[in-house]
Motif scaffolding. Structure first.
Motif, short mmCIF file in Angstrom:
data_model
loop_
_atom_site.label_atom_id
_atom_site.label_comp_id
_atom_site.label_asym_id
_atom_site.label_seq_id
_atom_site.Cartn_x
_atom_site.Cartn_y
_atom_site.Cartn_z
N MET A 1 93.03 -30.82 -27.64
CA MET A 1 92.12 -30.20 -28.53
C MET A 1 90.69 -29.96 -28.33
O MET A 1 89.97 -29.65 -29.14
N SER A 2 90.40 -30.00 -27.08
CA SER A 2 88.93 -29.98 -26.44
C SER A 2 88.60 -28.81 -25.90
O SER A 2 87.53 -28.84 -25.26
N GLU A 3 89.54 -27.79 -25.83
CA GLU A 3 89.40 -26.52 -25.44
C GLU A 3 88.13 -25.86 -26.17
O GLU A 3 87.96 -25.69 -27.30
N ILE A 4 87.25 -25.02 -25.26
CA ILE A 4 86.42 -24.24 -26.04
C ILE A 4 87.05 -23.09 -26.86
O ILE A 4 87.97 -22.26 -26.03
N ALA A 5 86.93 -22.86 -28.01
CA ALA A 5 87.53 -21.99 -28.87
C ALA A 5 86.60 -20.62 -28.95
O ALA A 5 87.22 -19.69 -29.07
N SER A 6 85.47 -20.88 -29.36
CA SER A 6 84.66 -19.64 -29.51
C SER A 6 83.10 -20.20 -29.26
O SER A 6 82.63 -21.49 -29.44
N ILE A 7 82.45 -19.14 -28.72
CA ILE A 7 80.94 -19.13 -28.44
C ILE A 7 80.12 -17.97 -29.21
O ILE A 7 80.55 -17.08 -29.31
N HIS A 8 79.06 -18.22 -30.18
CA HIS A 8 78.36 -17.35 -30.73
C HIS A 8 76.95 -17.60 -30.50
O HIS A 8 76.34 -18.73 -30.64
N GLY A 9 76.26 -16.60 -30.15
CA GLY A 9 74.76 -16.54 -30.20
C GLY A 9 74.01 -15.82 -31.36
O GLY A 9 74.84 -15.07 -31.66
#
Length: 433
Positions: A1-9
């Motif tokens: 469960m350590s996968e990157i789910a979202s990235i927001h700038g």
């Protein structure tokens, strides 16, 4: 469960009132990390380039292009990667940009993303960032020795004096907290002296006193007087550190000291700084010669490397290859580590490791355009690098980093403070051993 789910700038603002970038990373289990990109005024020509919008709005300093790149390129490239694998994440970031100086996506977008992933991984592990760094990279955490600006100059003070930073270090202190106490006394003693002499004119970019001196050396004389006024013996517990930032006023081995209306060649610069080393309790000098003056840097290191710490900043730009090249040339004996200068956490740690392998010192550093981000307090501690350069003793974007070190000291213990160990190769360290 350590996968990157979202990235927001998102757009936020730095200490100079310029736009910058904050990135928030969320992992599949809900762990989150957030980091903000700093910006430098004195910049090496080979460091990562911030992506700005140009044009007339916000004086061309807007960051919408970089934010668009995060949404269109960075997030798709990293989504699904293991957020605990910092090396793989940073490699994917570098591949997504595919330029030498990160100019396509922007070093500002990349460093905020890379640091945010590191924070998210620490949150996933349930550890403070310093502990996560120490455990992930198999390091012994240590509270660093601060390097704190008293007078700002050069690009940090409108070129009012040529030398960029006049700083102190307190290697004779027994704890991080004691460093803060002594620095408080020296800082305000310096302000009192300037006020008495009619030379107090506010503060510079990084919170140090704005210089009103008639020569560069007058700043050194005043700094010694401030140390004495604070009840300290110069060269005993308190020593001086300089950031010359010679690339800001030198080209091709020619240096223009505008304040004093004189020009020096490379040999003249070496001789002038040598006289200062002989006359004042200087234990560390950063960028004494320009980044385009390798022969001058090597000569300075040959003559004074056994007496003072010689740091490469613009000269090395947090680049492991340049550290190794400088070592073969006999130039420098310490490297400044600026994560935004490299662009990613992994490249910064690679540079740190290259410096350590050479037997050099290493100093994790902030930039002149800073924010409330405290990542470097944790990086310097977790890596056990030994030294931290943040700026001065005022302004919240500086104090938040010093105060974070005090919180870390509470958890790690006062005995974790390195004291003067990082300056072992200097005259100060030799007299203490």
């Amino acid at each position: 469960m350590s996968e990157i789910a979202s990235i927001h700038g998102m757009r936020v603002w730095d200490s100079r009132g310029n736009p910058t970038i904050e990135v928030e990373v969320t992992l599949a289990d809900g762990s989150t990390g957030r980091a903000i990109a700093p910006a430098g005024a004195s910049r090496g020509t080979r460091e990562a380039v911030d992506l700005r919008d140009g044009g007339t709005a916000l004086r061309g300093m807007g960051v919408q292009k970089a934010l668009d790149g995060i949404a269109r390129h960075v997030a798709p490239a990293l989504r699904g990667l293991d957020g605990l694998d910092q090396g793989a994440v940073d490699a994917a970031l570098i591949d997504a940009d595919a330029s030498a100086l990160k100019e396509n996506l922007g070093g500002n977008a990349m460093v905020a993303t890379s640091l945010a992933v590191l924070h998210a991984a620490a949150d996933h592990a349930g550890k403070p960032l310093w502990r996560h760094v120490a455990d992930s990279y198999d390091r012994a955490p240590k509270l660093p020795l601060p390097e704190i600006q008293i007078f700002g100059g050069g690009a940090h003070a409108g070129g009012r004096v040529d030398i960029q930073d006049f700083m102190i270090m307190v290697p004779g202190a027994a704890s991080f907290d004691e460093v803060m106490e002594i620095t408080n006394e020296v800082y305000f003693a310096a302000g009192d002296i300037m006020a008495q002499r009619g030379k107090l004119a506010g503060v510079a970019d990084e919170g140090g006193w704005w210089p009103q001196f008639d020569s560069n050396e007058e700043a050194l004389e005043t700094l010694v007087a401030a140390i004495e006024k604070a009840g300290e013996k110069p060269g005993d517990r308190v020593v001086i550190s300089l950031d010359i930032a010679a690339s800001e006023f030198g080209t091709d081995g020619k240096y223009r000291l505008s304040l004093e209306d004189r020009d020096l060649d490379s040999a003249g610069m070496v001789d002038m700084l040598g006289r200062w080393i002989d006359s004042y309790p200087i234990a560390s000098i950063e960028d004494p010669l320009g980044e385009d003056d390798p022969k001058g840097m090597a000569e300075f290191t040959r003559r004074f490397g056994g007496r003072v710490q010689i740091i490469g900043d613009d000269y090395l730009v947090t680049n492991a290859d340049l550290v190794r090249e400088a070592a073969t040339q006999g130039a420098c004996n310490a490297a400044l580590i600026k994560v935004n200068q490299a662009g990613t956490v992994s490249e910064s740690i690679a540079c740190f490791d290259a410096a350590v392998k050479q037997g050099w010192g290493a100093i994790v550093s902030a930039r002149s355009g800073e924010t409330e981000d405290v990542s470097i307090s944790h990086l310097s501690t977790g890596l056990g690098c030994g030294q931290l350069k943040v700026g001065s003793f005022t302004r919240s974007e500086r104090m938040v980093k010093w105060n974070e070190c005090l919180r870390i000291q509470r958890d790690l213990g006062k005995d974790s403070f390195v004291q003067g160990a990082p300056l072992a190769q200097t005259w100060w360290g030799k007299q203490e051993s």
